[in-house]
Design an enzyme around this catalytic site. Structure first.
Site, PDB file in Angstrom:
ATOM      1  N   GLU A  17      -5.843   7.034  -0.861  1.00  0.00           N
ATOM      2  CA  GLU A  17      -5.823   5.852  -0.004  1.00  0.00           C
ATOM      3  C   GLU A  17      -6.512   4.666  -0.679  1.00  0.00           C
ATOM      4  O   GLU A  17      -5.999   3.541  -0.649  1.00  0.00           O
ATOM      5  CB  GLU A  17      -6.497   6.163   1.335  1.00  0.00           C
ATOM      6  CG  GLU A  17      -5.712   7.112   2.217  1.00  0.00           C
ATOM      7  CD  GLU A  17      -4.324   6.590   2.543  1.00  0.00           C
ATOM      8  OE1 GLU A  17      -4.196   5.391   2.880  1.00  0.00           O
ATOM      9  OE2 GLU A  17      -3.363   7.366   2.470  1.00  0.00           O
ATOM     10  N   HIS A  23       1.689   4.384  -2.982  1.00  0.00           N
ATOM     11  CA  HIS A  23       1.647   5.846  -2.881  1.00  0.00           C
ATOM     12  C   HIS A  23       2.832   6.467  -3.620  1.00  0.00           C
ATOM     13  O   HIS A  23       2.686   7.450  -4.351  1.00  0.00           O
ATOM     14  CB  HIS A  23       1.695   6.282  -1.415  1.00  0.00           C
ATOM     15  CG  HIS A  23       0.393   6.198  -0.691  1.00  0.00           C
ATOM     16  ND1 HIS A  23      -0.768   6.774  -1.152  1.00  0.00           N
ATOM     17  CD2 HIS A  23       0.078   5.618   0.513  1.00  0.00           C
ATOM     18  CE1 HIS A  23      -1.748   6.551  -0.286  1.00  0.00           C
ATOM     19  NE2 HIS A  23      -1.258   5.849   0.720  1.00  0.00           N
ATOM     20  N   HIS A  36       0.840  -1.202   0.000  1.00  0.00           N
ATOM     21  CA  HIS A  36       0.000   0.000   0.000  1.00  0.00           C
ATOM     22  C   HIS A  36       0.878   1.256   0.000  1.00  0.00           C
ATOM     23  O   HIS A  36       0.628   2.200  -0.765  1.00  0.00           O
ATOM     24  CB  HIS A  36      -0.900  -0.021   1.238  1.00  0.00           C
ATOM     25  CG  HIS A  36      -1.634   1.246   1.500  1.00  0.00           C
ATOM     26  ND1 HIS A  36      -2.941   1.461   1.103  1.00  0.00           N
ATOM     27  CD2 HIS A  36      -1.252   2.399   2.122  1.00  0.00           C
ATOM     28  CE1 HIS A  36      -3.322   2.674   1.473  1.00  0.00           C
ATOM     29  NE2 HIS A  36      -2.311   3.258   2.090  1.00  0.00           N
ATOM     30  N   GLU A  37       1.908   1.263   0.846  1.00  0.00           N
ATOM     31  CA  GLU A  37       2.733   2.465   0.965  1.00  0.00           C
ATOM     32  C   GLU A  37       3.566   2.706  -0.286  1.00  0.00           C
ATOM     33  O   GLU A  37       3.678   3.849  -0.752  1.00  0.00           O
ATOM     34  CB  GLU A  37       3.637   2.355   2.197  1.00  0.00           C
ATOM     35  CG  GLU A  37       2.885   2.304   3.521  1.00  0.00           C
ATOM     36  CD  GLU A  37       1.976   3.504   3.745  1.00  0.00           C
ATOM     37  OE1 GLU A  37       2.261   4.584   3.187  1.00  0.00           O
ATOM     38  OE2 GLU A  37       0.983   3.370   4.483  1.00  0.00           O
TER      39      GLU A  37
END
Length: 264
Positions: A193, A135, A131-132
């Site tokens: 997100e 980004h 997920h990070e």
């Protein structure tokens, strides 16, 4: 409070027009149009500087630490399996009890030791790290900076148009700032997100991590409890919304997982 004249309103409304017209890049993974006014090199430098500052503020675990080696191995596996950009990737574990991780523009990744209390398996850690790094690859940091640049310019124009010295006009400027936060900044944050959830889910699946562990992770996060703001006032979707979205994406993720040699 007197309403601004039509010419002034048109100048204030120019903020929305600028945001629409300056969507000058596409997300490299999803294709979503993005407002990005800084170069990749500028973003990487901002990320590197922020990472240096964080390393000065929080203790970094040594390279030989088992947790450091674990998160570096997971991150490397995610990068290789998804053919991610050749950033100057750097991954460190930070001695911090909060269950958190981050990735900055240019591939600077940090994972707190406290995350291990919630993400109990390599697959769950992969869900967070995936997920990070989504980004970072999606350039969400540069997009946020660009949005703030345009919003700041728009508010300056609006303040000048309203003549912010008088009490009533100052109130109008304050309302404009609130509207910008609720109407632009927070929704875009939730978009980031949700986008990172989707991309990160596919990243972990391609790397051979069971994507169903992402749902288990967010269920554990939800079980932590604590007061949260309403979703429309939050930069993050609620855990329930995240889980529902992940479940919707799960058939495709499981297909990628099976192709990577996983079972289920």
């Amino acid at each position: 409070m007197a309403l601004p004249s039509p010419p002034r309103l048109s100048r204030i409304a120019s903020l929305g027009a600028v945001l629409a017209l300056c969507a000058c890049a596409a997300n490299p993974v999803t294709g979503r149009q993005q407002l990005i006014l800084v170069s990749g090199a500028q973003g990487a430098e901002m990320g590197a500087q922020a990472y240096r500052d964080i390393k000065k503020e929080k203790p970094v675990l040594p390279a030989g630490n088992a947790y450091t080696q674990r998160i570096r191995a997971i991150t490397e596996r995610l990068i290789k399996a998804n053919d991610l950009p050749a950033y100057d990737w750097e991954v460190n574990a930070f001695a911090d009890d909060t269950a958190n991780a981050f990735a900055l523009p240019g591939g600077k990744v940090g994972v707190n030791t406290g995350l291990a209390k919630v993400a109990r398996s390599d697959a769950q850690l992969a869900a967070v790290i995936g997920h990070e790094i989504a980004h970072a690859v999606s350039r969400h940091g540069e997009e946020r900076v660009s949005q703030q640049m345009v919003i700041g310019t728009g508010l300056q124009l609006g303040s000048a148009a309203l003549g912010a010295g008088a009490g009533g006009n100052a109130q109008a400027v304050a309302l404009m700032e609130q509207a910008a936060t609720l109407g632009i900044v927070l929704p875009y944050s939730r978009t980031h997100e949700s986008e990172a959830d989707e991309i990160g889910l596919f990243y972990m699946a391609r790397a051979g991590y069971d994507p169903r562990e992402a749902i288990t992770l967010w269920q554990s996060m939800a079980a932590q409890g604590g007061e949260r703001p309403p979703e429309f006032l939050s930069t993050h979707p609620s855990e329930g919304s995240r889980i529902e979205n992940l479940q919707r994406l799960m058939p495709r993720a499981l297909d990628l997982y099976r192709k990577a040699g996983g079972e289920g």
